[in-house]
Design a protein around this motif. Structure first.
Motif, PDB file in Angstrom:
ATOM      1  N   GLY A  17       0.788  -1.219   0.000  1.00 57.62           N
ATOM      2  CA  GLY A  17       0.000   0.000   0.000  1.00 57.62           C
ATOM      3  C   GLY A  17       0.824   1.275   0.000  1.00 57.62           C
ATOM      4  O   GLY A  17       0.323   2.344   0.350  1.00 57.62           O
ATOM      5  N   LYS A  18       2.088   1.170  -0.424  1.00 55.17           N
ATOM      6  CA  LYS A  18       2.955   2.355  -0.470  1.00 55.17           C
ATOM      7  C   LYS A  18       2.475   3.317  -1.556  1.00 55.17           C
ATOM      8  O   LYS A  18       2.044   2.892  -2.624  1.00 55.17           O
ATOM      9  N   HIS A  19       2.586   4.611  -1.249  1.00 52.94           N
ATOM     10  CA  HIS A  19       2.265   5.636  -2.247  1.00 52.94           C
ATOM     11  C   HIS A  19       3.449   5.783  -3.184  1.00 52.94           C
ATOM     12  O   HIS A  19       4.589   5.882  -2.753  1.00 52.94           O
ATOM     13  N   LYS A  20       3.162   5.809  -4.479  1.00 49.30           N
ATOM     14  CA  LYS A  20       4.192   5.929  -5.500  1.00 49.30           C
ATOM     15  C   LYS A  20       3.733   6.929  -6.548  1.00 49.30           C
ATOM     16  O   LYS A  20       2.563   7.302  -6.594  1.00 49.30           O
ATOM     17  N   MET A  21       4.647   7.336  -7.396  1.00 46.60           N
ATOM     18  CA  MET A  21       4.331   8.240  -8.502  1.00 46.60           C
ATOM     19  C   MET A  21       4.282   7.452  -9.805  1.00 46.60           C
ATOM     20  O   MET A  21       5.102   6.559 -10.020  1.00 46.60           O
ATOM     21  N   MET A  22       3.325   7.793 -10.644  1.00 49.59           N
ATOM     22  CA  MET A  22       3.236   7.190 -11.971  1.00 49.59           C
ATOM     23  C   MET A  22       3.257   8.321 -12.988  1.00 49.59           C
ATOM     24  O   MET A  22       2.629   9.352 -12.784  1.00 49.59           O
ATOM     25  N   THR A  23       3.983   8.114 -14.061  1.00 53.62           N
ATOM     26  CA  THR A  23       4.033   9.080 -15.153  1.00 53.62           C
ATOM     27  C   THR A  23       3.487   8.406 -16.403  1.00 53.62           C
ATOM     28  O   THR A  23       3.954   7.332 -16.783  1.00 53.62           O
ATOM     29  N   LEU A  24       2.482   9.034 -16.989  1.00 51.05           N
ATOM     30  CA  LEU A  24       1.879   8.523 -18.224  1.00 51.05           C
ATOM     31  C   LEU A  24       1.930   9.613 -19.273  1.00 51.05           C
ATOM     32  O   LEU A  24       1.903  10.805 -18.942  1.00 51.05           O
ATOM     33  N   THR A  25       1.955   9.204 -20.531  1.00 55.68           N
ATOM     34  CA  THR A  25       1.800  10.209 -21.589  1.00 55.68           C
ATOM     35  C   THR A  25       0.406  10.804 -21.435  1.00 55.68           C
ATOM     36  O   THR A  25      -0.501  10.166 -20.877  1.00 55.68           O
ATOM     37  N   GLY A  26       0.228  12.007 -21.928  1.00 54.59           N
ATOM     38  CA  GLY A  26      -1.090  12.632 -21.858  1.00 54.59           C
ATOM     39  C   GLY A  26      -2.152  11.768 -22.526  1.00 54.59           C
ATOM     40  O   GLY A  26      -3.256  11.615 -22.015  1.00 54.59           O
ATOM     41  N   GLU A  27      -1.787  11.181 -23.651  1.00 59.52           N
ATOM     42  CA  GLU A  27      -2.719  10.324 -24.387  1.00 59.52           C
ATOM     43  C   GLU A  27      -3.128   9.110 -23.558  1.00 59.52           C
ATOM     44  O   GLU A  27      -4.304   8.754 -23.485  1.00 59.52           O
ATOM     45  N   GLU A  28      -2.162   8.451 -22.922  1.00 66.37           N
ATOM     46  CA  GLU A  28      -2.469   7.274 -22.096  1.00 66.37           C
ATOM     47  C   GLU A  28      -3.301   7.661 -20.881  1.00 66.37           C
ATOM     48  O   GLU A  28      -4.212   6.933 -20.489  1.00 66.37           O
ATOM     49  N   PHE A  29      -3.014   8.806 -20.273  1.00 70.53           N
ATOM     50  CA  PHE A  29      -3.789   9.267 -19.120  1.00 70.53           C
ATOM     51  C   PHE A  29      -5.251   9.473 -19.507  1.00 70.53           C
ATOM     52  O   PHE A  29      -6.158   8.994 -18.831  1.00 70.53           O
ATOM     53  N   VAL A  30      -5.480  10.186 -20.610  1.00 70.62           N
ATOM     54  CA  VAL A  30      -6.857  10.424 -21.071  1.00 70.62           C
ATOM     55  C   VAL A  30      -7.531   9.099 -21.422  1.00 70.62           C
ATOM     56  O   VAL A  30      -8.704   8.882 -21.110  1.00 70.62           O
ATOM     57  N   HIS A  31      -6.797   8.185 -22.053  1.00 74.17           N
ATOM     58  CA  HIS A  31      -7.345   6.870 -22.391  1.00 74.17           C
ATOM     59  C   HIS A  31      -7.804   6.134 -21.130  1.00 74.17           C
ATOM     60  O   HIS A  31      -8.930   5.642 -21.068  1.00 74.17           O
ATOM     61  N   ARG A  32      -6.939   6.068 -20.119  1.00 74.23           N
ATOM     62  CA  ARG A  32      -7.302   5.366 -18.880  1.00 74.23           C
ATOM     63  C   ARG A  32      -8.476   6.049 -18.175  1.00 74.23           C
ATOM     64  O   ARG A  32      -9.388   5.385 -17.695  1.00 74.23           O
ATOM     65  N   PHE A  33      -8.422   7.378 -18.101  1.00 73.12           N
ATOM     66  CA  PHE A  33      -9.491   8.101 -17.414  1.00 73.12           C
ATOM     67  C   PHE A  33     -10.833   7.897 -18.123  1.00 73.12           C
ATOM     68  O   PHE A  33     -11.853   7.658 -17.486  1.00 73.12           O
ATOM     69  N   SER A  34     -10.844   7.975 -19.440  1.00 72.75           N
ATOM     70  CA  SER A  34     -12.109   7.883 -20.189  1.00 72.75           C
ATOM     71  C   SER A  34     -12.737   6.496 -20.119  1.00 72.75           C
ATOM     72  O   SER A  34     -13.941   6.361 -20.326  1.00 72.75           O
ATOM     73  N   ARG A  35     -11.975   5.474 -19.812  1.00 75.22           N
ATOM     74  CA  ARG A  35     -12.530   4.122 -19.676  1.00 75.22           C
ATOM     75  C   ARG A  35     -13.463   4.017 -18.476  1.00 75.22           C
ATOM     76  O   ARG A  35     -14.228   3.062 -18.360  1.00 75.22           O
ATOM     77  N   HIS A  36     -13.431   5.001 -17.588  1.00 75.53           N
ATOM     78  CA  HIS A  36     -14.237   4.940 -16.369  1.00 75.53           C
ATOM     79  C   HIS A  36     -15.455   5.843 -16.412  1.00 75.53           C
ATOM     80  O   HIS A  36     -16.132   6.020 -15.415  1.00 75.53           O
ATOM     81  N   ILE A  37     -15.752   6.403 -17.586  1.00 75.69           N
ATOM     82  CA  ILE A  37     -16.960   7.205 -17.763  1.00 75.69           C
ATOM     83  C   ILE A  37     -18.069   6.229 -18.128  1.00 75.69           C
ATOM     84  O   ILE A  37     -17.985   5.521 -19.132  1.00 75.69           O
TER      85      ILE A  37
END
Length: 188
Positions: free
Chosen positions: A146-166
């Motif tokens: 359960g450690k907090h970590k940072m993730m870096t995604l391309t803008g395109e991948e971020f929007v892709h992942r986010f939009s899958r949850h609409i």
């Protein structure tokens, strides 16, 4: 529901569909709040004792995954022709149910419901940086304690992942059953 009805009680519970993990990967799962009792035919609240007095849970936790899988497959099969190979794979896989210890008081229940019932896949506070090409955000790595970590995604991948949850139009993420008297079938 069947558990309550077999004990002469109306059922009440809340289900919340989530489609994401904290890293925004597709991870459909349900959050459920189930009280430890129900309404009898006289309109009175009746507590149900747990299946195992040594456990704080109303139901045996391991059995819940098996029962949910069977009920899910039964309902799904009414609407979709599930190929035998798919059915076999789904029944070979263990369906995991994570149960929290029962809440101690109404305040804790309200806090839990508020935290899970009306939120997006990611909050602004978790987004730590945005550049012309990337989005950096905080996530909890459950495979690493359960450690907090940072993730870096391309803008395109971020929007892709986010939009899958609409959710699609007409799809309801929160489902409730009302307090219902068993015999009369009337809402209380």
């Amino acid at each position: 529901r069947d558990f309550c009805l077999s004990r002469g009680l109306g059922d009440v519970y809340k289900r919340q569909l989530h489609t994401w993990g904290s890293n925004l990967h597709y991870h459909p799962h349900l959050h459920c709040v189930v009280p430890e009792g129900g309404i009898d035919d006289k309109g009175e609240w009746r507590k149900i004792s747990g299946a195992n007095q040594d456990s704080p849970f109303l139901f045996p936790v391991r059995a819940m995954g098996r029962v949910f899988r069977a009920k899910f497959m039964q309902e799904w099969s009414k609407h979709v022709k599930v190929p035998q190979a798919t059915r076999k794979k789904l029944f070979e896989k263990e369906w995991v149910v994570y149960s929290k210890a029962p809440f101690k008081g109404v305040e804790r229940v309200i806090e839990y419901l508020g935290r899970y019932s009306h939120r997006a896949a990611i909050s602004n506070a978790r987004i730590k940086g945005i550049t012309d090409t990337a989005v950096m955000f905080d996530y909890k790595d459950y495979r690493d304690g359960g450690k907090h970590k940072m993730m870096t995604l391309t803008g395109e991948e971020f929007v892709h992942r986010f939009s899958r949850h609409i959710l699609p139009a007409g799809f309801v993420p929160v489902s409730y059953t009302h307090l219902r008297a068993h015999e009369t079938g009337r809402n209380l």
